[in-house]
Design a protein around this motif. Structure first.
Motif, PDB file in Angstrom:
ATOM      1  N   TYR A 150       5.772  21.274   1.556  1.00  0.00           N
ATOM      2  CA  TYR A 150       6.177  21.555   2.940  1.00  0.00           C
ATOM      3  C   TYR A 150       5.682  22.919   3.428  1.00  0.00           C
ATOM      4  N   ARG A 151       4.821  23.575   2.650  1.00  0.00           N
ATOM      5  CA  ARG A 151       4.350  24.914   3.003  1.00  0.00           C
ATOM      6  C   ARG A 151       2.842  24.895   3.180  1.00  0.00           C
ATOM      7  N   SER A 152       2.382  25.182   4.391  1.00  0.00           N
ATOM      8  CA  SER A 152       0.959  25.051   4.702  1.00  0.00           C
ATOM      9  C   SER A 152       0.086  25.991   3.882  1.00  0.00           C
ATOM     10  N   GLU A 153       0.599  27.172   3.505  1.00  0.00           N
ATOM     11  CA  GLU A 153      -0.246  28.100   2.752  1.00  0.00           C
ATOM     12  C   GLU A 153      -0.585  27.556   1.360  1.00  0.00           C
ATOM     13  N   ILE A 154       0.191  26.573   0.892  1.00  0.00           N
ATOM     14  CA  ILE A 154      -0.078  25.963  -0.404  1.00  0.00           C
ATOM     15  C   ILE A 154      -0.750  24.605  -0.247  1.00  0.00           C
ATOM     16  N   THR A 155      -0.252  23.800   0.670  1.00  0.00           N
ATOM     17  CA  THR A 155      -0.705  22.410   0.755  1.00  0.00           C
ATOM     18  C   THR A 155      -1.772  22.153   1.804  1.00  0.00           C
ATOM     19  N   GLY A 156      -1.927  23.044   2.776  1.00  0.00           N
ATOM     20  CA  GLY A 156      -2.875  22.809   3.868  1.00  0.00           C
ATOM     21  C   GLY A 156      -2.194  22.059   4.983  1.00  0.00           C
ATOM     22  N   THR A 157      -2.175  20.737   4.912  1.00  0.00           N
ATOM     23  CA  THR A 157      -1.372  19.925   5.822  1.00  0.00           C
ATOM     24  C   THR A 157      -0.380  19.113   4.994  1.00  0.00           C
ATOM     25  N   GLY A 158       0.479  18.358   5.675  1.00  0.00           N
ATOM     26  CA  GLY A 158       1.544  17.649   4.984  1.00  0.00           C
ATOM     27  C   GLY A 158       1.168  16.235   4.587  1.00  0.00           C
ATOM     28  N   ALA A 159       1.770  15.256   5.286  1.00  0.00           N
ATOM     29  CA  ALA A 159       1.470  13.855   4.987  1.00  0.00           C
ATOM     30  C   ALA A 159      -0.019  13.574   5.142  1.00  0.00           C
ATOM     31  N   LEU A 160      -0.684  14.275   6.042  1.00  0.00           N
ATOM     32  CA  LEU A 160      -2.113  14.054   6.259  1.00  0.00           C
ATOM     33  C   LEU A 160      -2.911  14.304   4.987  1.00  0.00           C
ATOM     34  N   ASP A 173       6.267  23.803   7.993  1.00  0.00           N
ATOM     35  CA  ASP A 173       5.185  24.022   8.961  1.00  0.00           C
ATOM     36  C   ASP A 173       4.028  23.057   8.756  1.00  0.00           C
ATOM     37  N   VAL A 174       4.327  21.873   8.208  1.00  0.00           N
ATOM     38  CA  VAL A 174       3.321  20.824   8.064  1.00  0.00           C
ATOM     39  C   VAL A 174       3.892  19.513   8.611  1.00  0.00           C
ATOM     40  N   ASP A 175       3.033  18.530   8.739  1.00  0.00           N
ATOM     41  CA  ASP A 175       3.403  17.250   9.328  1.00  0.00           C
ATOM     42  C   ASP A 175       4.176  16.359   8.359  1.00  0.00           C
ATOM     43  N   ASP A 176       5.183  15.655   8.905  1.00  0.00           N
ATOM     44  CA  ASP A 176       5.862  14.585   8.184  1.00  0.00           C
ATOM     45  C   ASP A 176       5.193  13.233   8.449  1.00  0.00           C
ATOM     46  N   PHE A 177       4.517  13.141   9.575  1.00  0.00           N
ATOM     47  CA  PHE A 177       3.884  11.883  10.006  1.00  0.00           C
ATOM     48  C   PHE A 177       2.539  12.198  10.647  1.00  0.00           C
TER      49      PHE A 177
END
Length: 366
Positions: free
Chosen positions: A172-182, A226-230
């Protein structure tokens, strides 16, 4: 190479699955381990009988170890770039998890290094190894459903819904994952579409965050998601195929639901990863073309192939067509970036225009 000596970076839950896979393969031996948590390294090292001098805290020490012929990198997204770069610089074959990188800029730099110094590689698009996906691809290539007209792809999970009270974590953290569900699930959708149909030409998209804050399990404080759920997007592929895509980690009741319906002029194929040994094929009745036949087919055994078997065969120089390399990881990240930009700008993004900008930037760098 009679035996391939493997180093594993990252010892979380997915590492256990890969180690189980390696145990089923002949001529493959785990010789080194790396994780930032010393306890995990020692626990796994004791279990596998790894010498103390091959239990590492830093990825570069494992990659440069003379007792490592190939690397499996099973880490959070923010570590992918540095690990893949180190393997490229030291010409060490690597299997890295998806998404390829957090950002397109990282992907572009790695791709340039790969073009200059290609190595045996795999990006972990594991659904290429679902038997029904491989069988469906062959049926499409053989023209069994004629010209493809449109495709529907969805990847739904439910672990993010409020009833599960999922805590704040790195996904759920953009600095680690980039984007979320995407990035997490959408990268698989994009790869499945590229694998089955062809390259993306244009995208339009929408990203949504349903639950904007979650409780930190350590501090107890609420943290910002700060990332997308959908993510939902429309696409044109292979110059003429229309695609509709949706992915969510908040689809109540869904397990691990990656599904494709591929519609052609002469038939329809439906596949899903939760029923990987069968597919549904709808086609005209041979005796009466005006009526249709719906077949649920068992996938022939020849389409069964373990992901790591394909990777290690590639390391030996015997890789099969369709093995997802760094080239595929880069192409995937390119599409993810276009989807993200389309959602932010609320405009359609042409991949041709996108790619021309990249080429101009690359030429400028030279």
């Amino acid at each position: 190479m009679k035996e391939i000596k493997v180093g594993i970076i990252g010892l979380g839950g997915m590492a256990n699955m890969h180690m189980e896979g390696i145990a089923r393969l002949e001529g493959i031996r785990i010789t080194a381990l790396c994780d930032s948590l010393g306890e995990a390294v020692n626990r796994t090292g004791d279990k596998l009988g790894i010498p103390l001098d091959r239990r590492f805290a830093h990825y570069a020490d494992l990659i440069t170890c003379a007792e490592v012929d190939a690397v499996l990198s099973i880490t959070p997204n923010d570590a992918h770039y540095e690990i893949v770069k180190c393997c490229l610089l030291h010409s060490k074959p690597i299997m890295t998890e998806k998404p390829f990188t957090r950002t397109f800029e990282e992907a572009h730099e790695l791709h340039q290094l790969y073009v200059e110094n290609p190595i045996p590689s795999m990006v972990g698009f594991s659904y290429r190894y679902v038997p029904s996906f491989r069988y469906a691809r062959d049926l499409i290539k053989q023209g069994k459903i004629g010209q493809i007209r449109h495709v529907f792809v969805q990847y739904l999970q439910s672990w993010g819904v409020p009833v599960y009270d999922t805590p704040m974590n790195w996904r759920y953290r953009s600095e680690i994952t980039g984007t979320g569900a995407l990035a997490d699930l959408g990268s698989h959708m994009v790869d499945a579409a590229r694998y089955m149909i062809g390259e993306f030409d244009e995208v339009m998209a929408q990203l949504k965050t349903f639950i904007p804050s979650r409780r930190d399990p350590v501090t107890g404080e609420m943290g910002t998601v700060d990332v997308d759920d959908f993510t939902g997007f429309l696409a044109t592929l292979d110059s003429q195929v229309t695609g509709v895509f949706q992915t969510s980690r908040n689809a109540y009741g869904s397990g691990n639901q990656l599904e494709l319906q591929i519609y052609g002029e002469l038939g329809t194929i439906s596949i899903g990863c939760e029923r990987g040994s069968e597919l549904t094929w709808i086609h005209p009745n041979e005796e009466n073309a005006a009526s249709i036949v719906t077949e649920v087919q068992r996938v022939p055994a020849e389409y069964e192939l373990a992901q790591l078997e394909d990777f290690f065969d590639g390391v030996r120089g015997n890789g099969r067509e369709g093995l997802p390399t760094i080239e595929d990881g880069f192409a995937n990240q390119e599409v993810l970036e276009a989807i993200y930009q389309a959602a932010i700008s609320k405009q359609a993004i042409s991949l041709a225009r996108f790619r021309s900008h990249e080429q101009a930037a690359a030429e400028g760098d030279r």
